[in-house]
Design a protein around this motif. Sequence first.
Motif, PDB file in Angstrom:
ATOM      1  N   ARG A  62       0.831  -1.202   0.000  1.00 20.42           N
ATOM      2  CA  ARG A  62       0.000   0.000   0.000  1.00 20.42           C
ATOM      3  C   ARG A  62       0.869   1.258   0.000  1.00 20.42           C
ATOM      4  O   ARG A  62       0.611   2.215  -0.731  1.00 20.42           O
ATOM      5  N   VAL A  65       2.515   1.687  -3.487  1.00 15.21           N
ATOM      6  CA  VAL A  65       1.562   2.181  -4.486  1.00 15.21           C
ATOM      7  C   VAL A  65       1.266   3.649  -4.238  1.00 15.21           C
ATOM      8  O   VAL A  65       1.246   4.458  -5.173  1.00 15.21           O
ATOM      9  N   GLU A  66       1.064   4.007  -3.003  1.00 13.09           N
ATOM     10  CA  GLU A  66       0.797   5.399  -2.675  1.00 13.09           C
ATOM     11  C   GLU A  66       2.013   6.266  -2.984  1.00 13.09           C
ATOM     12  O   GLU A  66       1.889   7.375  -3.492  1.00 13.09           O
ATOM     13  N   VAL A  68       4.321   5.669  -5.271  1.00 14.47           N
ATOM     14  CA  VAL A  68       4.493   5.789  -6.725  1.00 14.47           C
ATOM     15  C   VAL A  68       3.587   6.878  -7.262  1.00 14.47           C
ATOM     16  O   VAL A  68       3.975   7.633  -8.154  1.00 14.47           O
ATOM     17  N   ARG A  69       2.398   6.983  -6.735  1.00 14.81           N
ATOM     18  CA  ARG A  69       1.467   8.019  -7.200  1.00 14.81           C
ATOM     19  C   ARG A  69       1.972   9.422  -6.886  1.00 14.81           C
ATOM     20  O   ARG A  69       1.743  10.355  -7.647  1.00 14.81           O
ATOM     21  N   ASN A  70       2.657   9.567  -5.754  1.00 13.59           N
ATOM     22  CA  ASN A  70       3.022  10.899  -5.278  1.00 13.59           C
ATOM     23  C   ASN A  70       4.456  11.316  -5.593  1.00 13.59           C
ATOM     24  O   ASN A  70       4.808  12.463  -5.395  1.00 13.59           O
ATOM     25  N   LEU A  77      11.825   7.488  -5.878  1.00 18.96           N
ATOM     26  CA  LEU A  77      11.079   6.237  -5.805  1.00 18.96           C
ATOM     27  C   LEU A  77      11.965   5.112  -5.266  1.00 18.96           C
ATOM     28  O   LEU A  77      11.541   4.332  -4.411  1.00 18.96           O
TER      29      LEU A  77
END
Length: 108
Positions: A62, A65-66, A68-70, A77
């Motif tokens: 989680r 994924v969070e 990577v979005r931000n 990363l």
Amino acid sequence: MSIFAIVASAVLSSLLTLVVVAVWGHFYFQPRLRNTLQRELDEQVEAAAQVISERVEEGVRRGLVEGVRNLPSREVLEGASRSLARSGAELVSERLGQIFGGGPRKKD
């Protein structure tokens, strides 16, 4: 027979019974009980490790994924994924240490 002989034979019979039960308990019952308890403890530790592993994996996934979005760049990363992996490993290590009685570990 005198009363003394009757009391003495009763006391000796009781003592012999206690000695036999103590020897039986020490050499037969105690090792079996210890093995049974050890197996049960191993099963519980395995179940706890599985639950902790699943929770850590879910949390890392989680967070990744969070993240990577931000995150805008590849370097950030990579740093975030390393940080997440490190914190996940520390969490598992700490929990397993608590389960096995190791206590919290000191950070370097």
